[in-house]
Design a protein around this motif. Sequence first.
Motif, short mmCIF file in Angstrom:
data_model
loop_
_atom_site.label_atom_id
_atom_site.label_comp_id
_atom_site.label_asym_id
_atom_site.label_seq_id
_atom_site.Cartn_x
_atom_site.Cartn_y
_atom_site.Cartn_z
N GLN A 1 24.01 22.47 17.18
CA GLN A 1 24.13 23.63 15.96
C GLN A 1 22.45 24.35 16.67
N ASN A 2 21.90 24.02 16.29
CA ASN A 2 20.23 24.85 16.12
C ASN A 2 20.48 26.15 17.92
N GLU A 3 21.76 25.50 19.03
CA GLU A 3 21.36 27.24 20.02
C GLU A 3 22.92 28.41 18.88
N LYS A 4 22.38 28.84 18.87
CA LYS A 4 23.47 29.50 18.57
C LYS A 4 23.86 30.30 19.07
N ASP A 5 24.39 29.93 20.50
CA ASP A 5 24.69 30.69 21.61
C ASP A 5 25.53 29.28 22.14
N ASN A 6 25.57 28.79 21.26
CA ASN A 6 26.38 27.52 21.66
C ASN A 6 27.81 27.63 22.30
N ASN B 1 34.99 27.70 19.06
CA ASN B 1 35.17 27.31 17.61
C ASN B 1 36.32 26.77 17.80
N LYS C 1 22.90 29.44 31.58
CA LYS C 1 23.19 30.38 30.73
C LYS C 1 23.54 32.09 31.93
N ASP D 1 30.64 26.54 18.83
CA ASP D 1 31.17 27.40 18.16
C ASP D 1 31.70 29.16 18.66
N TYR D 2 30.81 29.34 20.41
CA TYR D 2 31.65 30.50 20.93
C TYR D 2 33.44 30.34 20.75
#
Length: 272
Positions: free
Chosen positions: A83-88, A94, A107, A91-92
């Motif tokens: 979760q500390n990786e904003k572009d994980n 969802n 990446k 989350d993308y």
Amino acid sequence: MENSKLTRLNKYLSEVGYCSRREADRLIDQGRVTINGKVPEMGIKVAVDDVVRVDGELIHQPKEKHVYLAFNKPVGIVCTTAQNEKDNIVDYINYPKRIFPIGRLDKPSEGLIFLTSDGDIVNKILRARNNHEKEYIVTVNKLINSQFIKRMSNGIPILDTVTRKCEVEQLSKYTFRIVLTQGLNRQIRRMCEYLGYEVVTLKRIRIMNVSLDVPVGKWRYLTENELKVINSDVEDSSKTEEASIIQTPTPKQRKTSRKESTRPRSKKRRER
């Protein structure tokens, strides 16, 4: 559903600790057992996702169905659940259920990657010895020649090993297709760098029997047929760490092997 995943109802009631098989037969015969709300016939088999009740009482909560996604990862998305990786990647996408990627794509790379809630299939697919094919389209910064294709095909020394022989095909002056059966860290980029090339774009277009067929940033569920083939291919795959290690002979073993290969044959053998 495959027969191997079905269990006779009387055996099922016994295995979950509800009663003996004989008692289960009696309950079934009396019509006191239901499967998905219906009274079954004697000898019927139960699937893992069936709801079994005795006298209306739920015997065992059905296992949650796993999900299997095929995702076209965009450049810039990181294949991690952190979760500390904003572009994980999680989350993308969802997705409304806990899922995780099978393997990685760098990446700066794009293309096909699987995500699932099924940890068992993840372990099987990831083992290096399972020889599961992954196909890529790669563009480099310099003109490709026949020597480049030949050397890439026959193995490149990186990360203290030599890559496996693989299928490589030139598609244009700067682009080639490559099929790998191992997943070393940044393998294609390192192979190209060893030969003095830099990767400009890298796109994975196939994993095993599944080809990329969704737009960048989109996903779809794997089909039943795709899952059937995948499960068949990984059925005998080991889930142990040892299976992921590619065995490399020690210098002593190589020396012994060379001696044995050059050792003169016996007189009897030579006279044949």
